[in-house]
Design an enzyme around this catalytic site. Structure first.
Site, PDB file in Angstrom:
ATOM      1  N   ARG A 106      26.684 -24.609  32.085  1.00 53.10           N
ATOM      2  CA  ARG A 106      27.365 -23.484  32.780  1.00 53.10           C
ATOM      3  C   ARG A 106      28.839 -23.744  33.053  1.00 53.10           C
ATOM      4  NH1 ARG A 106      22.505 -23.181  35.820  1.00 53.10           N
ATOM      5  NH2 ARG A 106      21.098 -21.709  34.803  1.00 53.10           N
ATOM      6  N   LYS A 128      41.127 -16.907  26.587  1.00 58.40           N
ATOM      7  CA  LYS A 128      40.119 -16.247  25.742  1.00 58.40           C
ATOM      8  C   LYS A 128      39.515 -17.331  24.862  1.00 58.40           C
ATOM      9  CE  LYS A 128      41.305 -11.385  24.865  1.00 58.40           C
ATOM     10  NZ  LYS A 128      41.803 -10.400  23.879  1.00 58.40           N
ATOM     11  N   GLU A 170      52.425 -14.088  15.389  1.00 54.60           N
ATOM     12  CA  GLU A 170      52.103 -13.802  16.804  1.00 54.60           C
ATOM     13  C   GLU A 170      53.382 -13.819  17.647  1.00 54.60           C
ATOM     14  OE1 GLU A 170      49.175 -12.732  17.535  1.00 54.60           O
ATOM     15  OE2 GLU A 170      47.546 -14.007  16.770  1.00 54.60           O
ATOM     16  N   LYS A 208      53.444 -14.391  26.556  1.00 55.25           N
ATOM     17  CA  LYS A 208      51.976 -14.349  26.594  1.00 55.25           C
ATOM     18  C   LYS A 208      51.462 -14.626  28.010  1.00 55.25           C
ATOM     19  CE  LYS A 208      47.534 -15.122  25.131  1.00 55.25           C
ATOM     20  NZ  LYS A 208      46.584 -15.323  24.081  1.00 55.25           N
ATOM     21  N   GLU A 218      41.635  -8.458  30.598  1.00 52.31           N
ATOM     22  CA  GLU A 218      41.940  -7.427  29.605  1.00 52.31           C
ATOM     23  C   GLU A 218      41.409  -6.048  30.009  1.00 52.31           C
ATOM     24  OE1 GLU A 218      42.298  -7.372  24.759  1.00 52.31           O
ATOM     25  OE2 GLU A 218      40.375  -7.968  25.594  1.00 52.31           O
ATOM     26  N   ARG A 222      46.808  -6.419  29.172  1.00 47.58           N
ATOM     27  CA  ARG A 222      46.509  -7.487  28.193  1.00 47.58           C
ATOM     28  C   ARG A 222      46.165  -6.900  26.815  1.00 47.58           C
ATOM     29  NH1 ARG A 222      43.385 -13.250  28.815  1.00 47.58           N
ATOM     30  NH2 ARG A 222      43.897 -13.890  26.699  1.00 47.58           N
ATOM     31  N   ASN A 226      46.925  -7.209  21.728  1.00 52.30           N
ATOM     32  CA  ASN A 226      46.084  -6.923  20.578  1.00 52.30           C
ATOM     33  C   ASN A 226      46.788  -6.019  19.563  1.00 52.30           C
ATOM     34  OD1 ASN A 226      42.869  -6.419  19.639  1.00 52.30           O
ATOM     35  ND2 ASN A 226      43.278  -8.198  20.943  1.00 52.30           N
ATOM     36  N   HIS A 229      46.079  -6.118  15.804  1.00 51.21           N
ATOM     37  CA  HIS A 229      44.777  -6.786  15.642  1.00 51.21           C
ATOM     38  C   HIS A 229      43.642  -5.802  15.359  1.00 51.21           C
ATOM     39  CE1 HIS A 229      46.994 -10.151  17.265  1.00 51.21           C
ATOM     40  NE2 HIS A 229      45.945 -10.957  17.179  1.00 51.21           N
ATOM     41  N   HIS A 233      42.253  -7.464  12.483  1.00 50.74           N
ATOM     42  CA  HIS A 233      40.947  -8.134  12.615  1.00 50.74           C
ATOM     43  C   HIS A 233      39.930  -7.569  11.624  1.00 50.74           C
ATOM     44  CE1 HIS A 233      40.872 -10.262  16.834  1.00 50.74           C
ATOM     45  NE2 HIS A 233      41.325 -11.036  15.876  1.00 50.74           N
ATOM     46  N   HIS A 248      44.803 -16.055  10.201  1.00 51.27           N
ATOM     47  CA  HIS A 248      44.834 -15.035  11.254  1.00 51.27           C
ATOM     48  C   HIS A 248      46.190 -14.331  11.303  1.00 51.27           C
ATOM     49  CE1 HIS A 248      43.907 -13.008  14.994  1.00 51.27           C
ATOM     50  NE2 HIS A 248      44.980 -13.545  15.559  1.00 51.27           N
TER      51      HIS A 248
HETATM   52  N1  LIG Z   1      42.182 -17.208  22.115  1.00 52.64           N
HETATM   53  C1  LIG Z   1      43.300 -16.587  21.803  1.00 52.64           C
HETATM   54  O1  LIG Z   1      43.998 -16.021  22.645  1.00 52.64           O
HETATM   55  C2  LIG Z   1      43.737 -16.568  20.368  1.00 52.64           C
HETATM   56  C3  LIG Z   1      45.001 -16.088  20.039  1.00 52.64           C
HETATM   57  C4  LIG Z   1      45.390 -16.077  18.707  1.00 52.64           C
HETATM   58  C5  LIG Z   1      44.527 -16.555  17.734  1.00 52.64           C
HETATM   59  N2  LIG Z   1      43.320 -17.030  18.080  1.00 52.64           N
HETATM   60  C6  LIG Z   1      42.417 -17.600  17.063  1.00 52.64           C
HETATM   61  O2  LIG Z   1      43.033 -18.787  16.583  1.00 52.64           O
HETATM   62  C7  LIG Z   1      42.562 -19.061  15.264  1.00 52.64           C
HETATM   63  C8  LIG Z   1      43.736 -19.391  14.379  1.00 52.64           C
HETATM   64  O3  LIG Z   1      44.402 -20.517  14.900  1.00 52.64           O
HETATM   65  P1  LIG Z   1      45.330 -21.439  13.976  1.00 52.64           P
HETATM   66  O4  LIG Z   1      46.197 -20.592  13.152  1.00 52.64           O
HETATM   67  O5  LIG Z   1      45.907 -22.453  14.852  1.00 52.64           O
HETATM   68  O6  LIG Z   1      44.257 -22.025  12.959  1.00 52.64           O
HETATM   69  P2  LIG Z   1      43.473 -23.424  12.840  1.00 52.64           P
HETATM   70  O7  LIG Z   1      42.996 -23.934  14.110  1.00 52.64           O
HETATM   71  O8  LIG Z   1      42.478 -23.188  11.757  1.00 52.64           O
HETATM   72  O9  LIG Z   1      44.602 -24.427  12.307  1.00 52.64           O
HETATM   73  C9  LIG Z   1      45.216 -24.149  11.085  1.00 52.64           C
HETATM   74  C10 LIG Z   1      45.111 -25.307  10.091  1.00 52.64           C
HETATM   75  O10 LIG Z   1      46.099 -26.277  10.405  1.00 52.64           O
HETATM   76  C11 LIG Z   1      45.498 -27.562  10.556  1.00 52.64           C
HETATM   77  N3  LIG Z   1      46.307 -28.250  11.539  1.00 52.64           N
HETATM   78  C12 LIG Z   1      46.342 -28.019  12.875  1.00 52.64           C
HETATM   79  N4  LIG Z   1      47.331 -28.718  13.446  1.00 52.64           N
HETATM   80  C13 LIG Z   1      47.923 -29.425  12.463  1.00 52.64           C
HETATM   81  C14 LIG Z   1      49.022 -30.300  12.437  1.00 52.64           C
HETATM   82  N5  LIG Z   1      49.749 -30.549  13.525  1.00 52.64           N
HETATM   83  N6  LIG Z   1      49.349 -30.875  11.246  1.00 52.64           N
HETATM   84  C15 LIG Z   1      48.652 -30.575  10.115  1.00 52.64           C
HETATM   85  N7  LIG Z   1      47.619 -29.704  10.087  1.00 52.64           N
HETATM   86  C16 LIG Z   1      47.261 -29.143  11.249  1.00 52.64           C
HETATM   87  C17 LIG Z   1      44.077 -27.284  10.934  1.00 52.64           C
HETATM   88  O11 LIG Z   1      43.245 -28.344  10.596  1.00 52.64           O
HETATM   89  C18 LIG Z   1      43.788 -26.041  10.088  1.00 52.64           C
HETATM   90  O12 LIG Z   1      43.467 -26.429   8.789  1.00 52.64           O
HETATM   91  C19 LIG Z   1      41.803 -17.834  14.824  1.00 52.64           C
HETATM   92  O13 LIG Z   1      40.442 -18.090  14.913  1.00 52.64           O
HETATM   93  C20 LIG Z   1      42.213 -16.778  15.819  1.00 52.64           C
HETATM   94  O14 LIG Z   1      41.232 -15.794  15.984  1.00 52.64           O
HETATM   95  C21 LIG Z   1      42.907 -17.043  19.368  1.00 52.64           C
HETATM   96  O1  LIG Z   2      45.081 -13.134  24.288  1.00 56.46           O
HETATM   97  C1  LIG Z   2      44.859 -11.980  23.946  1.00 56.46           C
HETATM   98  O2  LIG Z   2      44.428 -11.136  24.731  1.00 56.46           O
HETATM   99  C2  LIG Z   2      45.061 -11.563  22.548  1.00 56.46           C
HETATM  100  O3  LIG Z   2      44.668 -10.473  22.168  1.00 56.46           O
HETATM  101  C3  LIG Z   2      45.778 -12.519  21.641  1.00 56.46           C
HETATM  102  C4  LIG Z   2      45.426 -12.359  20.168  1.00 56.46           C
HETATM  103  O4  LIG Z   2      46.538 -12.835  19.423  1.00 56.46           O
HETATM  104  C5  LIG Z   2      44.213 -13.175  19.739  1.00 56.46           C
HETATM  105  O5  LIG Z   2      44.066 -13.084  18.352  1.00 56.46           O
HETATM  106  C6  LIG Z   2      42.910 -12.886  20.449  1.00 56.46           C
HETATM  107  O6  LIG Z   2      41.955 -13.863  20.123  1.00 56.46           O
HETATM  108  C7  LIG Z   2      42.326 -11.562  20.059  1.00 56.46           C
HETATM  109  O7  LIG Z   2      41.305 -11.292  20.930  1.00 56.46           O
HETATM  110  P1  LIG Z   2      40.111 -10.283  20.658  1.00 56.46           P
HETATM  111  O8  LIG Z   2      39.651  -9.956  22.023  1.00 56.46           O
HETATM  112  O9  LIG Z   2      40.667  -9.108  19.925  1.00 56.46           O
HETATM  113  O10 LIG Z   2      39.129 -11.003  19.829  1.00 56.46           O
HETATM  114 ZN   LIG Z   3      45.981 -12.996  17.361  1.00 60.68          ZN
END
Ligand SMILES: NC(=O)c1ccc[n+]([C@@H]2O[C@H](COP(=O)([O-])OP(=O)(O)OC[C@H]3O[C@@H](n4cnc5c(N)ncnc54)[C@H](O)[C@@H]3O)[C@@H](O)[C@H]2O)c1
Ligand SMILES: O=C(O)C(=O)C[C@@H](O)[C@H](O)[C@H](O)COP(=O)(O)O
Ligand SMILES: [Zn+2]
Length: 348
Positions: A106, A128, A170, A208, A218, A222, A226, A229, A233, A248
Site C-alpha cells: 500500500r 503521475k 515536452e 510543470k 488533474e 493540469r 495534456n 496528448h 497518445h 513519446h
Molecule cells: N508521469 C508523467 O508525468 C510523464 C510525463 C511525460 C512522459 N511520461 C512517460 O515517460 C515515458 C517516456 O520517457 P523517456 O522518454 O524518458 O523514455 P525512457 O525511459 O524509455 O528512456 C529513453 C531511452 O533512453 C535510455 N536512457 C535513459 N537515460 C539515459 C542516459 N542518461 N544515457 C543513455 N541512455 C539513457 C533508456 O534506457 C531508454 O532506452 C513514456 O512512457 C511516457 O508516457 C510520463
Molecule cells: O503530468 C501531466 O499531467 C501530463 O499530462 C504530462 C504528460 O506529458 C505525460 O505524458 C503524462 O503521462 C500524460 O498523462 P495521461 O494522464 O494522459 O496518461
Molecule cells: Zn507527455
C-alpha cells in the site's frame, strides 16, 4: 521538492542519511545501468547498502508483467514499509518505479533521479505514475509524489539524439501552454543538443511544477499538460499495438501539430499562429507516417482518453501561444479534418 545535484551528490547523501530506510532498491534499465548507475554509485556514500533492480529498456516494458516481477522481487527480498526505491532512469523507469512503490504494501517511499531530458523536465515531476494496459497508454496508475526529485543534467551526456529530441517536445509543450517567452527561446535553437537545451531545463521544470501545485489530481488546469496528448497518445498506442513503438515525444510532436490545427478549426487561435506553431515543430521532427491508421482506429482510442467524461472527447487546446484551455469538445468533422491535415503535410 526538486534539487539540482552537486557533482558529489551531497544533497542525495544528506537525504539518505537523514531518513532511516530499512533497504534501498535502485531501479534501472539496461542503459541507465550502464551509463548512469556508475555515476550514482561513485558518489553514494559507501555505508549505504542497496540492491539493484534491472528491467529491459523501452515502453514495451511499462506493463503489468514488469510491475508484477518487481513486486515479487521486493517480496522475496523482504522489502518492508521503510524501504526506499530510487528510480534512476527516464520516464519509463519513473512511471513504473513510482507505480510499483506506491502500490507495494500500500505504498513505500520512492525518489526520482531522472536521466533523460523528458524525465527531467516532465515525467519525474508531478506524481503521475503508471503502466500501459495492452497498448493503451498509462491506463492503470496512481497519483503519488516522490519524496524528492534529484536532477543531474550531466546524465544527458550519454543520451542518444532521438531521445533528447523526444524530451524537447515536452519542453515546447510547456512553452505553448503556459509561457510564450519559453517557447520563443526554445524555437531559437537551431540544433537540438545538450549544450543548447540545458539552460532551459529549469524553466521547463518550473512550468510543470507550477501547474501541478495548482491541481495535483488533474481536476482542472493540469489537463493543459495534456495538450498534444489526446491525438498523440492515440497514435503512440497504435504504433505500440503494431509492435513498432515510437518515442513519446515524437507522438506528442505529431499530436501538437494536429491539435494546433484543430485549435484553428475551432476558432481558438488564428491561422497565422497555427501555421507558425506547426512550422516550428516541423523544423525539429520528421514527418510521422500515420497512413496505416484508419480514422476509426484513432477515434476508438480517443474515446478512451482519460480526460473524457460521458463519452465526450475532451481536448486541451491552445487559445494563444502561452495559454491553453481544457475540457474543450470539438466537432467530429474538425477532429477528422485535423488528422487529414496532418496526413497531407507529407505532400506539402
Ligand atoms: N508521469 C508523467 O508525468 C510523464 C510525463 C511525460 C512522459 N511520461 C512517460 O515517460 C515515458 C517516456 O520517457 P523517456 O522518454 O524518458 O523514455 P525512457 O525511459 O524509455 O528512456 C529513453 C531511452 O533512453 C535510455 N536512457 C535513459 N537515460 C539515459 C542516459 N542518461 N544515457 C543513455 N541512455 C539513457 C533508456 O534506457 C531508454 O532506452 C513514456 O512512457 C511516457 O508516457 C510520463
Ligand atoms: O503530468 C501531466 O499531467 C501530463 O499530462 C504530462 C504528460 O506529458 C505525460 O505524458 C503524462 O503521462 C500524460 O498523462 P495521461 O494522464 O494522459 O496518461
Ligand atoms: Zn507527455
Amino acid at each position: 521538492m526538486i534539487t539540482i545535484l552537486n557533482d558529489n551528490f551531497s544533497q542525495l547523501n544528506d537525504f539518505l542519511h537523514r531518513k532511516t530506510f530499512s533497504k534501498i532498491f535502485i531501479l534501472v534499465d539496461e542503459n541507465t545501468h550502464e551509463y548512469c548507475l556508475p555515476v550514482l554509485l561513485g558518489n553514494m556514500e559507501r555505508d549505504l547498502g542497496f540492491e539493484i533492480l534491472e528491467i529491459e529498456a523501452g515502453e514495451e516494458m511499462k506493463n503489468i508483467q514488469t510491475a508484477n516481477q518487481l513486486w515479487e522481487i521486493l517480496t522475496e527480498m523482504q522489502a518492508d514499509r521503510k524501504a526506499l526505491i530510487i528510480n534512476l532512469g527516464g520516464g519509463v523507469i519513473t512511471d513504473m518505479g513510482g507505480f510499483v512503490a506506491s502500490t507495494y504494501k500500500r505504498g513505500i517511499q520512492f525518489i526520482n533521479i531522472p536521466t533523460t531530458l523528458l524525465s527531467m523536465c516532465d515525467a519525474s515531476i508531478g506524481g503521475k505514475t503508471g503502466i500501459d494496459l495492452i497498448h493503451y497508454k498509462n491506463m492503470v496508475g496512481t497519483f503519488a509524489f516522490p519524496e524528492q526529485i534529484f536532477i543531474y543534467p550531466k546524465f544527458l551526456g550519454t543520451l542518444p539524439f532521438k531521445e533528447l529530441r523526444s524530451g524537447f517536445a515536452e519542453m515546447l509543450k510547456h512553452g505553448l501552454i503556459a509561457d510564450k517567452a519559453h517557447w520563443n527561446q526554445l524555437t531559437q535553437i537551431s540544433k537540438i543538443d545538450v549544450e543548447a537545451v540545458t539552460p532551459h531545463i529549469q524553466t521547463s521544470m518550473d512550468i510543470k511544477q507550477n501547474v501541478v501545485e495548482k491541481d495535483f489530481h488533474e481536476s482542472n488546469i493540469r489537463k493543459t499538460l495534456n495538450f498534444g496528448h489526446t491525438i498523440g497518445h492515440a497514435v503512440e498506442s497504435l504504433c505500440l499495438q503494431q509492435g513498432n513503438p515510437i518515442l513519446h515525444g515524437e507522438a506528442v510532436a505529431m499530436g501538437m501539430i494536429s491539435e494546433a490545427h484543430l485549435a484553428y478549426l475551432e476558432n481558438l487561435i488564428s491561422e497565422e499562429d497555427a501555421k507558425m506553431i506547426i512550422e516550428n515543430i516541423q523544423r525539429y521532427y520528421p514527418y510521422l507516417d500515420i497512413s496505416d491508421f484508419k480514422d476509426e482506429d484513432i477515434t476508438a482510442l480517443l474515446l478512451n482518453d482519460k480526460k473524457n467524461v460521458d463519452s465526450k472527447i475532451n481536448f486541451s487546446l491552445l487559445t494563444e501561444i502561452g495559454a491553453c484551455n481544457y475540457d474543450h469538445q470539438c466537432s467530429q468533422k474538425n477532429i477528422l479534418e485535423s488528422l487529414s491535415f496532418y496526413r497531407n503535410l507529407n505532400n506539402a
